[in-house]
Design a protein around this motif. Sequence first.
Motif, short mmCIF file in Angstrom:
data_model
loop_
_atom_site.label_atom_id
_atom_site.label_comp_id
_atom_site.label_asym_id
_atom_site.label_seq_id
_atom_site.Cartn_x
_atom_site.Cartn_y
_atom_site.Cartn_z
N GLY A 14 0.80 -1.22 0.00
CA GLY A 14 0.00 0.00 0.00
C GLY A 14 0.84 1.27 0.00
O GLY A 14 0.37 2.34 0.36
N ARG A 15 2.10 1.14 -0.37
CA ARG A 15 3.00 2.28 -0.44
C ARG A 15 3.78 2.19 -1.75
O ARG A 15 3.89 1.12 -2.33
N SER A 16 4.34 3.32 -2.17
CA SER A 16 5.15 3.27 -3.38
C SER A 16 6.54 2.73 -3.05
O SER A 16 6.92 2.61 -1.89
N ILE A 17 7.28 2.42 -4.09
CA ILE A 17 8.63 1.86 -3.92
C ILE A 17 9.54 2.85 -3.19
O ILE A 17 10.54 2.46 -2.58
N LEU A 18 9.18 4.14 -3.23
CA LEU A 18 10.02 5.12 -2.54
C LEU A 18 9.99 4.92 -1.03
O LEU A 18 10.93 5.27 -0.33
N ALA A 19 8.88 4.35 -0.55
CA ALA A 19 8.78 4.08 0.88
C ALA A 19 9.22 2.65 1.20
O ALA A 19 9.91 2.42 2.19
N THR A 20 8.83 1.69 0.37
CA THR A 20 9.11 0.29 0.69
C THR A 20 10.56 -0.08 0.41
O THR A 20 11.07 -1.04 0.96
N SER A 21 11.18 0.65 -0.48
CA SER A 21 12.53 0.29 -0.89
C SER A 21 13.33 1.57 -1.16
O SER A 21 13.79 1.82 -2.26
N LYS A 22 13.44 2.35 -0.11
CA LYS A 22 13.95 3.72 -0.17
C LYS A 22 15.21 3.91 -0.99
O LYS A 22 15.37 4.87 -1.72
N THR A 23 16.16 2.97 -0.83
CA THR A 23 17.47 3.18 -1.45
C THR A 23 17.69 2.36 -2.71
O THR A 23 18.78 2.31 -3.24
N SER A 24 16.61 1.73 -3.19
CA SER A 24 16.78 0.90 -4.38
C SER A 24 17.07 1.74 -5.62
O SER A 24 16.81 2.94 -5.66
N LYS A 25 17.61 1.08 -6.64
CA LYS A 25 17.91 1.76 -7.89
C LYS A 25 16.65 2.31 -8.54
O LYS A 25 16.67 3.38 -9.16
N GLY A 26 15.56 1.57 -8.40
CA GLY A 26 14.29 2.00 -8.99
C GLY A 26 13.81 3.29 -8.36
O GLY A 26 13.39 4.24 -9.04
N ALA A 27 13.86 3.36 -7.02
CA ALA A 27 13.44 4.57 -6.31
C ALA A 27 14.33 5.74 -6.71
O ALA A 27 13.85 6.85 -6.96
N ALA A 28 15.64 5.48 -6.79
CA ALA A 28 16.59 6.54 -7.16
C ALA A 28 16.29 7.05 -8.57
O ALA A 28 16.34 8.26 -8.83
N ALA A 29 15.96 6.13 -9.47
CA ALA A 29 15.67 6.53 -10.86
C ALA A 29 14.45 7.44 -10.90
O ALA A 29 14.45 8.48 -11.57
N TYR A 30 13.40 7.07 -10.16
CA TYR A 30 12.19 7.91 -10.16
C TYR A 30 12.48 9.28 -9.53
O TYR A 30 11.92 10.29 -9.96
N ARG A 31 13.34 9.32 -8.52
CA ARG A 31 13.68 10.63 -7.94
C ARG A 31 14.38 11.51 -8.98
O ARG A 31 14.11 12.71 -9.06
N GLU A 32 15.28 10.91 -9.76
CA GLU A 32 15.98 11.67 -10.80
C GLU A 32 15.00 12.19 -11.85
O GLU A 32 15.08 13.35 -12.28
N VAL A 33 14.09 11.32 -12.25
CA VAL A 33 13.11 11.72 -13.27
C VAL A 33 12.22 12.84 -12.73
O VAL A 33 11.89 13.79 -13.45
N ALA A 34 11.86 12.74 -11.45
CA ALA A 34 11.04 13.80 -10.84
C ALA A 34 11.77 15.14 -10.92
O ALA A 34 11.17 16.18 -11.24
N LYS A 35 13.07 15.11 -10.68
CA LYS A 35 13.87 16.35 -10.79
C LYS A 35 13.83 16.89 -12.21
O LYS A 35 13.70 18.10 -12.43
#
Length: 260
Positions: free
Chosen positions: A231-252
Amino acid sequence: MAAMTTTLAIANQKGGVAKTTTVASLGAALAEAGHKVLLVDLDPQACLTFSLGIDPEDLDASVHHVLTKGLDAREVIIATDDGVDLLPATIELARAEADLLTRTGREQVLKGVLEDLKEAGVDYDWVLLDCPPSLGVLTVAALTAARGVLVPLQCETLSHRGVGQLLDTVHDVRRFTNRRLEVWGVLPTLYDGRTNHARKVLDTISEVYELDVFEPPIPKTIKFAEAPAAGRSILATSKTSKGAAAYREVAKALVARAAR
Ligand SMILES: Nc1ncnc2c1ncn2[C@@H]1O[C@H](COP(=O)(O)OP(=O)(O)OP(=O)(O)O)[C@@H](O)[C@H]1O
Ligand SMILES: [Mg+2]
């Protein structure tokens, strides 16, 4: 003065290309960065609603009532654990397509809802629209309400044809209902960097259709399959994963694009 809102439709009529995952993850990434975010679930399957920890069965009202019955969106919007607000969907939205079909101004219906929110003093920095896997009334309504469209794309052969159809629809929307709509670009998803193939498909698509490509590509990782169940996005469930990092970069990159 009211803040500038950037409304972005995440669209691709092809199923399973990570539209919903992208909306949830970018939403969480933008919220993390301090933006006020509204996510709109426009898919009767309600996957976005589910993935943010809300059971559509528990809802008395949803985006369907807002779009077709004139219910105030403020009565339906829910604050989620991911720090974003959600205008949720239920299976009833499947009827909206038919209900709206005979209505004058159906393309404008979501745009009107978002304008009403703003007039009521509810201001968002970002509104992300999770489109269903079709080019029907709901997707056209999303494109009509949006300033930009982001196209998640799984880089495999035959991804081409779908992009052409989507761009035809964007062209029509621009002509008839939303002159300012811009295609912001393609976001490579479910990306398997181990193959040259994915890179080639991506190069071809960006050349043939002259589209910008957002970087980095979102890597294919099992972590994404686990997030919705929590019930959470990968940014919460897997904070430091490559996938989360990629989405943070794209958000920027999106924030930079919005300022252009
Ligand atoms: N980067 C990724 N790595 C691995 N699995 C992923 C990734 N992104 C999404 N998925 C998984 O792929 C499936 C499809 O993703 P998602 O539901 O976001 O696509 P969609 O385009 O919204 O689909 P639909 O067209 O049905 O609405 C889901 O099971 C999701 O968990
Ligand atoms: Mg989806």
